[in-house]
Design an enzyme around this catalytic site. Structure first.
Site, PDB file in Angstrom:
ATOM      1  CG  HIS A 101       5.258  -5.738  -3.426  1.00 44.07           C
ATOM      2  ND1 HIS A 101       4.012  -5.193  -3.565  1.00 44.07           N
ATOM      3  CD2 HIS A 101       5.711  -5.315  -2.212  1.00 44.07           C
ATOM      4  CE1 HIS A 101       3.714  -4.476  -2.477  1.00 44.07           C
ATOM      5  NE2 HIS A 101       4.734  -4.518  -1.653  1.00 44.07           N
ATOM      6  CG  ASP A 103       1.102  -7.260  -5.103  1.00 41.86           C
ATOM      7  OD1 ASP A 103       2.338  -7.174  -4.959  1.00 41.86           O
ATOM      8  OD2 ASP A 103       0.344  -7.715  -4.220  1.00 41.86           O
ATOM      9  CG  ASP A 163       3.030  -1.262   0.124  1.00 34.75           C
ATOM     10  OD1 ASP A 163       3.887  -2.006  -0.366  1.00 34.75           O
ATOM     11  OD2 ASP A 163       2.230  -1.622   1.013  1.00 34.75           O
ATOM     12  CD  GLU A 197       4.449  -7.776   0.214  1.00 34.17           C
ATOM     13  OE1 GLU A 197       4.983  -7.834   1.331  1.00 34.17           O
ATOM     14  OE2 GLU A 197       3.458  -7.043  -0.011  1.00 34.17           O
ATOM     15  CD  GLU A 198       0.592  -4.968  -0.268  1.00 35.62           C
ATOM     16  OE1 GLU A 198       0.266  -5.414   0.840  1.00 35.62           O
ATOM     17  OE2 GLU A 198       1.296  -3.957  -0.420  1.00 35.62           O
ATOM     18  CG  ASP A 220       7.507  -3.818   0.456  1.00 39.88           C
ATOM     19  OD1 ASP A 220       6.799  -2.825   0.184  1.00 39.88           O
ATOM     20  OD2 ASP A 220       7.034  -4.941   0.689  1.00 39.88           O
ATOM     21  CG  HIS A 403      -2.082  -1.548   2.753  1.00 40.62           C
ATOM     22  ND1 HIS A 403      -2.103  -2.807   3.309  1.00 40.62           N
ATOM     23  CD2 HIS A 403      -0.959  -1.505   2.004  1.00 40.62           C
ATOM     24  CE1 HIS A 403      -1.037  -3.480   2.907  1.00 40.62           C
ATOM     25  NE2 HIS A 403      -0.318  -2.708   2.116  1.00 40.62           N
TER      26      HIS A 403
END
Ligand SMILES: [Zn+2]
Length: 434
Positions: A101, A103, A163, A197-198, A220, A403
């Site tokens: 992903h 994003d 990520d 995705e997030e 991922d 994150h």
């Protein structure tokens, strides 16, 4: 000193993986939760356009960025190991998908990422230049294992974006390598880079028939060796409590405070168990994520999670019954319960095609790594894709502390992930009929 690479292949791939990774993380692709279009933010299209150009440059076919912000491209197979190299994908006919992903998480600052490469990690604390951010091996056990690795971080005030740009860079480097080495047998590879995705929308507009793959792999995950074919099953529950709003000066005997009832519901739920902070491994939970409202109307949002669908159903029942019981203590209050399924444990769908995880295990072992099989206490794009008909387990990327402003990735482990993708192509080309 090449000592920390898992193979010569990984060492050969490393410069390209790192080069691409450092380019991608500088593009702000943070997604946002209140999406009104796909992708939720224009920065994801900026990265998408870069990836389209790079896939074309690498020699892939059918490369495009679609209207919803999904990048796709094809690397045709070169025969079932017979090396005829005519590029018609006339081998065993397997089409294998590779997905990451674009994003990054809205949970930490994602704009203005300035990556730093810390060469040959010496085992000590890594101090970043901004905001006093420190990567301390005392609280990051994974870092302890990376002695001698080259560690990439942000500058302390943003996430890094490993990520999942680590996954994007690894897939890009692997398919570019395969395209440049037609003597290596491979099945047809379909690549897709997904938006949002997030915020849980990566699979929403994924066109599985157009993708045309028999199965796929998301890159991922995190720690080197991870192969994940089990995720939570996930439900969101929204409670709406309606009370009676009255000016507090005239409220005697009339006011029914919805906020108070909402708080009582949360307080009445188990707190020593069935919470994210008191569970681990295979145990699920009921997790309040947001309370909003006024005395007249309050809304409580929960996520409910378990690996077992029956247990998940029981957690939802407990939540509904608790909310109904508390609300019933005030006959003038009203309760509305909305239950929305988010994604299902992928295990059942992935295990229906055993070759998918078998091939991944073989590829990881071929790279000299022992596979780590751990269920994910969360979901991936693959959770929903598997349920939608595309079995999609998850592979490691080499990134950590997602994150957060402490996010980091090992160059050696990212290179190992790219090498696993190259080896995965080899495994599938050898025997695609399983
Ligand atoms: Zn991710």
């Amino acid at each position: 000193m090449p000592g920390s690479y898992t193979s010569e292949l990984a060492e050969a791939l490393a410069p390209d993986v790192l080069d691409r990774f450092l380019r991608y993380v500088r593009i702000d692709t943070q997604s946002r939760r209140d999406r009104t279009s796909s992708p939720s933010t224009p920065g994801q299209l900026d990265l998408g356009r870069v990836l389209v150009a790079e896939l074309e440059e690498a020699g892939l076919n059918d490369v495009r960025l679609d209207d919803n912000g999904y990048v796709i491209g094809t690397l045709p197979g070169n025969g079932n190991g017979n090396g005829n190299g005519d590029g018609n994908g006339d081998g065993n006919g397997d089409v294998i998908g590779l997905i990451a992903h674009m994003d990054t998480s809205p949970d930490a600052p994602g704009r203005g990422v300035e990556p730093i490469v810390h060469r040959a990690y010496d085992g000590g604390a890594i101090e970043l230049p901004r905001e006093g951010t420190v990567l301390d091996p005392a609280t990051m056990p994974e870092l302890v294992d990376k002695l001698g690795h080259d560690i990439v971080t942000g500058s302390g005030d943003t996430l890094l974006g490993a990520d999942d740009k680590a996954g994007v860079a690894e897939i890009m480097a692997a398919v570019a390598y395969l395209a440049a080495h037609p003597e290596l047998p491979r099945p047809t590879l379909r690549v897709s880079f997904t938006p949002d995705e997030e915020i849980g929308e990566g699979a929403t507009l994924f066109d599985i028939p157009r993708f045309g793959a028999r199965c796929a792999y998301t890159l991922d995950g995190s720690e080197v060796g991870e192969l994940q074919d089990e995720t939570f099953s996930a439900v969101e529950v929204v409670l709406i409590v309606r009370g009676i709003e009255v000016h507090p000066g005239q409220a005697t005997g009339k006011l029914v405070n919805a906020l108070r009832i909402a708080a009582q519901i949360v307080a009445a739920l188990p707190s020593a168990t069935l919470t994210p902070e008191t569970t681990a491994d295979r145990d699920g939970f009921i997790h309040p994520t947001e309370i909003t409202g006024t005395a007249g109307k309050a809304e409580v949002r929960f996520i409910v999670r378990d690996f077992d669908d029956d247990l998940l159903g029981r957690h939802v029942e407990l939540l509904e019954q608790t909310a109904a019981r508390i609300t019933a203590t005030e006959p003038r209050a009203r309760l509305e319960v909305n239950v929305r399924e988010q994604y299902r444990n992928m295990r059942r769908f992935v295990s229906a095609v055993p070759k998918v995880t078998d091939a991944a295990e073989a590829a990881i072992r071929a790279e000299g790594i022992e596979p780590i099989r751990r269920p994910i206490r969360g979901g991936t794009d693959g959770s929903r894709l598997s349920e939608m008909g595309l079995p999609t387990p998850n592979l490691f990327t080499g990134g950590h502390e997602y994150h957060s402003v402490r996010e980091w990735a090992s160059v050696q482990d990212m290179a190992a992930a790219a090498a696993v993708v190259v080896r995965l192509a080899d495994v599938w080309s050898r025997d695609g009929n399983g």
